[in-house]
Design a protein around this motif. Structure first.
Motif, PDB file in Angstrom:
ATOM      1  N   LEU A 136      -5.453   5.342  -3.727  1.00 42.06           N
ATOM      2  CA  LEU A 136      -5.817   6.254  -2.649  1.00 42.06           C
ATOM      3  C   LEU A 136      -4.662   6.510  -1.690  1.00 42.06           C
ATOM      4  O   LEU A 136      -4.621   7.544  -1.030  1.00 42.06           O
ATOM      5  CB  LEU A 136      -7.008   5.686  -1.863  1.00 42.06           C
ATOM      6  CG  LEU A 136      -8.335   5.625  -2.623  1.00 42.06           C
ATOM      7  CD1 LEU A 136      -9.374   4.869  -1.799  1.00 42.06           C
ATOM      8  CD2 LEU A 136      -8.843   7.021  -2.955  1.00 42.06           C
ATOM      9  N   ASP A 137      -3.730   5.570  -1.587  1.00 42.29           N
ATOM     10  CA  ASP A 137      -2.640   5.751  -0.624  1.00 42.29           C
ATOM     11  C   ASP A 137      -1.667   6.838  -1.073  1.00 42.29           C
ATOM     12  O   ASP A 137      -1.214   7.645  -0.268  1.00 42.29           O
ATOM     13  CB  ASP A 137      -1.915   4.433  -0.336  1.00 42.29           C
ATOM     14  CG  ASP A 137      -1.403   3.746  -1.594  1.00 42.29           C
ATOM     15  OD1 ASP A 137      -1.966   3.982  -2.669  1.00 42.29           O
ATOM     16  OD2 ASP A 137      -0.440   2.968  -1.491  1.00 42.29           O
ATOM     17  N   GLN A 138      -1.356   6.889  -2.372  1.00 38.43           N
ATOM     18  CA  GLN A 138      -0.477   7.918  -2.921  1.00 38.43           C
ATOM     19  C   GLN A 138      -0.977   8.314  -4.313  1.00 38.43           C
ATOM     20  O   GLN A 138      -0.373   7.967  -5.323  1.00 38.43           O
ATOM     21  CB  GLN A 138       0.971   7.411  -3.000  1.00 38.43           C
ATOM     22  CG  GLN A 138       1.627   7.172  -1.652  1.00 38.43           C
ATOM     23  CD  GLN A 138       3.061   6.696  -1.800  1.00 38.43           C
ATOM     24  OE1 GLN A 138       3.331   5.669  -2.407  1.00 38.43           O
ATOM     25  NE2 GLN A 138       3.994   7.459  -1.245  1.00 38.43           N
ATOM     26  N   SER A 153      -2.675  -2.164   0.001  1.00 34.41           N
ATOM     27  CA  SER A 153      -2.280  -0.828   0.488  1.00 34.41           C
ATOM     28  C   SER A 153      -3.397   0.174   0.270  1.00 34.41           C
ATOM     29  O   SER A 153      -3.661   1.033   1.115  1.00 34.41           O
ATOM     30  CB  SER A 153      -1.018  -0.362  -0.235  1.00 34.41           C
ATOM     31  OG  SER A 153       0.063  -1.218   0.025  1.00 34.41           O
ATOM     32  N   ASN A 154      -4.072   0.069  -0.867  1.00 32.06           N
ATOM     33  CA  ASN A 154      -5.153   0.994  -1.177  1.00 32.06           C
ATOM     34  C   ASN A 154      -6.311   0.854  -0.201  1.00 32.06           C
ATOM     35  O   ASN A 154      -6.882   1.852   0.254  1.00 32.06           O
ATOM     36  CB  ASN A 154      -5.649   0.754  -2.597  1.00 32.06           C
ATOM     37  CG  ASN A 154      -6.728   1.735  -3.000  1.00 32.06           C
ATOM     38  OD1 ASN A 154      -6.440   2.829  -3.451  1.00 32.06           O
ATOM     39  ND2 ASN A 154      -7.988   1.363  -2.832  1.00 32.06           N
ATOM     40  N   SER A 156      -6.421   0.235   2.840  1.00 34.36           N
ATOM     41  CA  SER A 156      -6.177   0.875   4.131  1.00 34.36           C
ATOM     42  C   SER A 156      -6.586   2.345   4.124  1.00 34.36           C
ATOM     43  O   SER A 156      -6.808   2.941   5.183  1.00 34.36           O
ATOM     44  CB  SER A 156      -4.687   0.758   4.499  1.00 34.36           C
ATOM     45  OG  SER A 156      -4.309  -0.597   4.626  1.00 34.36           O
ATOM     46  N   TYR A 157      -6.686   2.940   2.940  1.00 31.74           N
ATOM     47  CA  TYR A 157      -7.043   4.354   2.805  1.00 31.74           C
ATOM     48  C   TYR A 157      -8.449   4.538   2.227  1.00 31.74           C
ATOM     49  O   TYR A 157      -8.846   5.661   1.939  1.00 31.74           O
ATOM     50  CB  TYR A 157      -6.023   5.058   1.911  1.00 31.74           C
ATOM     51  CG  TYR A 157      -4.657   5.180   2.529  1.00 31.74           C
ATOM     52  CD1 TYR A 157      -4.258   6.354   3.167  1.00 31.74           C
ATOM     53  CD2 TYR A 157      -3.761   4.109   2.501  1.00 31.74           C
ATOM     54  CE1 TYR A 157      -2.997   6.468   3.738  1.00 31.74           C
ATOM     55  CE2 TYR A 157      -2.497   4.211   3.074  1.00 31.74           C
ATOM     56  CZ  TYR A 157      -2.131   5.385   3.691  1.00 31.74           C
ATOM     57  OH  TYR A 157      -0.887   5.493   4.278  1.00 31.74           O
ATOM     58  N   GLN A 158      -9.167   3.462   2.063  1.00 34.69           N
ATOM     59  CA  GLN A 158     -10.490   3.516   1.446  1.00 34.69           C
ATOM     60  C   GLN A 158     -11.564   3.535   2.533  1.00 34.69           C
ATOM     61  O   GLN A 158     -11.757   2.541   3.232  1.00 34.69           O
ATOM     62  CB  GLN A 158     -10.696   2.315   0.517  1.00 34.69           C
ATOM     63  CG  GLN A 158     -12.006   2.362  -0.255  1.00 34.69           C
ATOM     64  CD  GLN A 158     -12.117   1.244  -1.282  1.00 34.69           C
ATOM     65  OE1 GLN A 158     -11.139   0.918  -1.959  1.00 34.69           O
ATOM     66  NE2 GLN A 158     -13.288   0.648  -1.402  1.00 34.69           N
TER      67      GLN A 158
END
Length: 258
Positions: A136-138, A153-154, A156-158
């Protein structure tokens, strides 16, 4: 096969309830595996279906698999092989085996089918969960999540409790509570206050040392995700690869699960 009602279009206005959802991806033009997974999902009482990308690439039935996904009309997100098959860009920087298979795939698909692949979205919300092929991050960089540090990292965008993805061809479940941890991809209870980043594995080219097709079922009523592994007619798939003139390694790796 029932129509899927998803939240990101007019279906937001509907009240239909979905109880069991089959989530599958990384089909990679393996018709025998896809056919087996869909039959099993139906036998398991799945109401609806979601595709996590990479419909094409590697194996010998890109047209048949793509036509089936289009016919189903289920939510689907774009995988890196879908992007490469639908594009016009050079494949020279890719792994030579993957590049050869993708060029062959481009030659099999019609202009309309390649355009359909090119138009696919990277991220979607379906019911109360999210789907993406990679991260989800990139989502357009095609990063791999292979450990809990990648998963951090993912998360944080979920913005939904659960996100399903593919790309690594390995079934995995990462959970974030007070910390991020990995749990066994078997039967996973979705617990309040936790977030889940779930890899459904691969239908058409598993890479965890097990050749059987992988997918998962989300029981939204009981909040349980169950993983399924299925034998399929692998010999027919391998013969099709060789008959098409594709690299022999693509047939060999199927039985090795890598």
């Amino acid at each position: 096969m029932h129509c899927f009602l998803y939240l990101d279009d007019k279906a937001r206005e509907t009240t239909n309830f979905i109880m069991k959802i089959a989530l599958f991806g990384d089909i990679h033009a393996n018709w025998e595996a896809l056919e087996t997974v869909l039959a099993d999902a139906d036998a398991q009482g799945c109401d609806s279906y979601v595709c996590l990308g990479d419909v094409v690439g590697y194996n010998a039935d890109p047209v048949k698999c793509l036509e089936k996904i289009q016919e189903m009309g289920c939510p689907v997100v774009k995988g890196n092989h879908d992007e490469d098959a639908g594009g016009e860009h050079s494949l020279e920087m890719m792994n030579p085996t993957a590049a050869e298979a993708l060029q062959w795939t481009r030659d099999q698909l019609s202009a309309e089918q390649r355009e359909w692949l090119a138009r696919m979205r990277m991220v979607r919300q379906v019911e109360d969960f999210t789907i993406v092929h990679s991260t989800l991050d990139q989502p357009n960089v095609w990063n791999y999540v292979t450990n809990k540090f990648d998963a951090m990292s993912n998360f944080s965008y979920q913005f939904t409790q659960v996100c399903f993805h593919g790309h690594t061809h390995v079934p995995r479940v990462f959970v974030r509570g007070t910390r991020v941890q990995e749990v066994t991809p078997d039967s996973v209870a979705i617990e309040p206050g936790m977030k889940y980043f779930i890899n459904a594995g691969s239908v058409g080219q598993p890479r965890d040392g097990e050749w059987k097709a992988s997918y998962c079922i989300y029981d939204t009523d009981n909040k349980i995700v169950t993983f399924r592994r299925l034998e399929y007619d692998i010999e027919t798939t391998q013969k099709k690869i060789l008959d098409a003139g594709l690299p022999k390694v693509l047939a060999d790796r199927l039985s090795q699960g890598r």
